[in-house]
Each structure stands twice: as C-alpha cells, then as structure tokens.
Enzyme design. Sequence first.
Site, PDB file in Angstrom:
ATOM      1  N   TYR A 164     -27.723   6.751 -19.993  1.00 55.64           N
ATOM      2  CA  TYR A 164     -26.391   6.952 -19.425  1.00 55.64           C
ATOM      3  C   TYR A 164     -25.544   7.650 -20.483  1.00 55.64           C
ATOM      4  CZ  TYR A 164     -22.088   5.592 -16.864  1.00 55.64           C
ATOM      5  OH  TYR A 164     -20.903   5.584 -16.173  1.00 55.64           O
ATOM      6  N   ASP A 197     -13.597  -0.534 -19.789  1.00 53.85           N
ATOM      7  CA  ASP A 197     -13.192  -0.097 -18.451  1.00 53.85           C
ATOM      8  C   ASP A 197     -11.731   0.315 -18.410  1.00 53.85           C
ATOM      9  OD1 ASP A 197     -15.693  -0.609 -17.265  1.00 53.85           O
ATOM     10  OD2 ASP A 197     -15.249  -2.742 -17.210  1.00 53.85           O
ATOM     11  N   GLU A 229     -24.981   0.993  -9.146  1.00 56.88           N
ATOM     12  CA  GLU A 229     -24.563   0.142 -10.252  1.00 56.88           C
ATOM     13  C   GLU A 229     -23.568  -0.875  -9.712  1.00 56.88           C
ATOM     14  OE1 GLU A 229     -22.884   2.263 -13.518  1.00 56.88           O
ATOM     15  OE2 GLU A 229     -24.661   3.492 -13.849  1.00 56.88           O
TER      16      GLU A 229
END
Length: 279
Positions: free
Chosen positions: A177, A62, A51
Amino acid sequence: MTESRITRRFAETAAAGRPALVTFVTAGDPDYDTSLAILKALPGAGADVIEMGMPFSDPMADGPAIQASGLRALKAGQTMVRTLAMVRAFRETDQTTPIVLMGYYNPIYSWGPEAFLDAAKAAGVDGLIIVDLPPEADDELCLPAMARGINFIRLATPTTDDRRLPAVLTNTSGFVYYVSINGITGTASPDAVRVGGAVERIKRHTSLPVAVGFGVKTAEQAQRIGQDADGVVVGSAIVAAIKGSLDAEDRATGATVPAVEALVGELAAGVRAAKRSAA
C-alpha cells in the site's frame, strides 16, 4: 505465503489489463445493519477488494472524515467482535471478494493477538493493515498472521527511501500500500507524476502489486493513478458520501447505501478506463 483471495484478485485484474479498485469503509458506520448492507453492496458496485476500518478512539493516521466515521461507529456500539461478525455475515453470500481489516494495534493487543488472528481467520478475513506496527515488531502480529494464511500488508510512504524500503517489504504479502501523500488521509490530492515514479521505484524492490491510496477522490484521479498502480484505494470520499446521506442526527436514510453504490460505480468506471499491459 500460499495463494489467497487477495493474490487471486490482483492476478485477475492484471490479466484484465486494469488496476484493482480497493474501497475503504469503516465497520459499523453509521450503524451495524447499514454498514453490513454497504459492505454487501460494494462488490456489485465495482469494488475488487474491500478494506474495513476497525473503529478506534485515537486514529492517528486518519483525517477528519474517517475519524468522524469511527466515532459514529463507536457511538452506535461497534466493537471488534461485531466487526468480525460483519465479515462472517458477508462471507455467507460472497466467498471471493478479499476483505482486509485496517486499523491500529491497540484493540488487537487488548483482544490478544493470537486469539484475534484465530477469530479473524475463522470469520473470513484475508489481510491486515496495521499502521502503527513497524517491521521491527513483526513477531507481534505479522509473522503469526502469515502463519495462519492472513496477508500482512505494509504501508510505504513518500519518505520511505531505498535504504528503508527492503525492511518495509520484508514479510509483506498480498500487496504493498503506497501512501501517496505525506500526512493524514483525505487531506490532499496525489500528484500523479510523482506517484508514477514512486510506484516504479517500489517495483524495483518487489514483485508484489502496488496499490496507491490517500487522497484519491474522483473517477478521473482513479483513472490517472491506475495507469501506473496495480490498485487504487479510495476511502475518505466513500466515507464522505456516507456522511452526506445521513440525517441531522447522523442516522442512515434511504439514500445511504445508494450514495455509496453510485460513487463506487463511478470510481470503478475510472479504474476500468485505466488500461494497462496485461500480465
């Protein structure tokens, strides 16, 4: 969707009776040349899928480590054009390792979705994870990506219940995911027992591989998570290893690439110890 590098790689690791190791790095961190060297070193160190984070100035999902890596990359001059140039350079010597671009829709929207997808496909990108595009916006990017043979990979979280999950899985391809914690990347460790139950629940709704990320930092964690998941995603720990190898001005040193190789090698040993039933 037809067969892709992603589907082939997950089929290969399943046949080997183990999960895939999915490694995350931020494109251009700490500079273009070092980042490309890291990218090229990842498969040899044991990464099965790569990734690449597309640096963005407002990365809402994040944690501190990946936010800082994005800022380093942007400061060093990384752009979307240079990120795709890295993929093209990688493909000159590696035609088998899947590359998934991960990030936010804003830079893609600024480029123009159709033009971006054409450029990404030509560069050798296999998949996209765009964290701020929900299923209700599939017409924006997901469906055009799939039409070009680019897998669109969706995130499922601990709060994605059985009513919401079918919508999340619609048009998802390549793999699912699973975000193992509530919150941002790299700020907590996953509970392996809860993760196992979540993976089992998701698999009742789909035949796609399920990869688990957010919070996996060590080979031991990778091994434990990999006993239930089809893939183990590690990002913040690798980004932290890059940061730890830099000098006081955040410039690369001779230790930068080896630091990543060493950690990925340890993680790869962990996932290879997580034996599963062969497909």
